[in-house]
Motif scaffolding. Structure first.
Motif, mmCIF file in Angstrom:
data_model
loop_
_atom_site.group_PDB
_atom_site.id
_atom_site.type_symbol
_atom_site.label_atom_id
_atom_site.label_comp_id
_atom_site.label_asym_id
_atom_site.label_seq_id
_atom_site.Cartn_x
_atom_site.Cartn_y
_atom_site.Cartn_z
ATOM 1 N N ASP A 68 0.860 -1.183 0.000
ATOM 2 C CA ASP A 68 0.000 0.000 0.000
ATOM 3 C C ASP A 68 0.898 1.236 0.000
ATOM 4 N N HIS A 122 -2.296 2.075 9.219
ATOM 5 C CA HIS A 122 -2.786 0.751 9.627
ATOM 6 C C HIS A 122 -1.720 -0.319 9.388
ATOM 7 N N ALA A 177 1.424 0.409 7.304
ATOM 8 C CA ALA A 177 1.216 1.473 6.310
ATOM 9 C C ALA A 177 1.098 2.786 7.069
ATOM 10 N N GLU A 199 0.689 6.779 6.858
ATOM 11 C CA GLU A 199 0.120 7.621 5.810
ATOM 12 C C GLU A 199 -0.490 8.922 6.310
ATOM 13 N N GLU A 250 2.211 7.949 1.535
ATOM 14 C CA GLU A 250 2.108 6.685 2.266
ATOM 15 C C GLU A 250 3.199 5.709 1.829
HETATM 16 CO CO CO Z 1 -3.134 2.642 3.682
#
Ligand code: CO
Ligand code: MF3
Ligand code: CO
Length: 253
Positions: A110, A173, A203, A205, A236
């Motif tokens: 991500d 997350h 992740a 962000e 991110e």
């Molecule tokens: Co994300």
């Protein structure tokens, strides 16, 4: 419980994240005046097919709604989860946040970046610079023995200096087999005390607004916009906690 990835799972995460990064680079390179966000999304789908990845956004379900795009593309006042659209044509002065989330062999990478389409107003350029800086300051805190809130505080401290608005409705997350795993990683506050341990993949962000932190649903059920309709930036990376320095997994190179 925050998942700890095994050595094999870490190899799979490296692969998924590298693919996510390559696709993000390629899509960002296509951002230009006259191009619609739909065309960018279609290009992303083509890159996913080519590289053996599937979108983790497409059909992502929240309540009864399913996300209709392969990527999220959020322009100017759009904060996150922008639905790619033929009607949203990029113009000079826009900022375009591209969020690429893919699954490769069962694992998710991500990453996101805001692209500046020149000529961008000085205050908006500053917003993007500070948001990206806050991501790297946060990553610096992604170390075993630190807590999730050390990441939150790194973003908050830097962004507050510049008096920009920190989005509260959305957070970073954990990421792995699932797109959204534990823990939640707010970009503010000291509440999340979980200890970071080697093998966690997160992740991180920051989503940062020029004006108010407040966001509202634009009406399509997905795209969130700033309440004051001023610009928003989003950067991110997916990061691995190690015994030493944090490893940024979403690097194309
Ligand atoms: Co994300
Ligand atoms: N990539 C987003 C994130 O950073 C999640 C997008 S889910 C979608 O968490 F359904 F909105 F696409
Ligand atoms: Co994302």
């Amino acid at each position: 419980m925050i998942p700890i990835k095994t050595p094999d799972e870490i190899l799979a995460m490296r692969k998924a994240c590298r693919v996510a990064a390559v696709i993000l680079d390629r899509v960002c390179a296509l951002v230009a005046p006259g191009v619609s966000t739909y065309e960018l999304d279609q290009a992303a789908k083509g890159f996913m097919d080519e590289l053996g990845a599937v979108s983790a956004c497409y059909n992502y379900q929240v309540g009864r709604l399913r996300f209709p795009g392969y990527t999220c593309i959020s322009v100017n006042e759009e904060v996150v989860h922008g639905i790619p659209s033929l009607k949203r044509v990029i113009r000079p002065g826009d900022i375009v946040s591209v969020d690429v989330t893919v699954r490769v062999d069962g694992f998710v990478g991500d990453n996101a970046r805001t692209v500046l389409v020149e000529p961008v107003a000085a205050e908006i350029r500053k917003l993007c610079e500070v948001t990206e800086e806050s991501l790297y300051l946060a990553i610096e805190k992604a170390r075993a023995g630190n807590r999730v809130c050390d990441i939150s505080q790194a973003v908050e401290k830097h962004v507050s200096k510049h008096r920009f608005g920190i989005v509260r409705k959305f957070v970073g997350h954990g990421v792995g087999r699932g797109l959204h795993e534990e823990p939640q990683i707010p970009n503010y506050g000291k509440e999340v005390k979980n200890l970071l341990k080697p093998g966690m993949t997160l992740a991180i962000e920051p989503m940062i607004n020029l004006g108010t932190h407040d966001v509202v649903d634009s009406g399509d059920g997905w795209t969130y916009v700033t309440r004051d309709r001023r610009a928003s930036a989003h950067y991110e990376h997916t990061v691995l906690i190690t015994d030493g320095d944090p490893e940024i997994l979403t690097k194309a190179g």
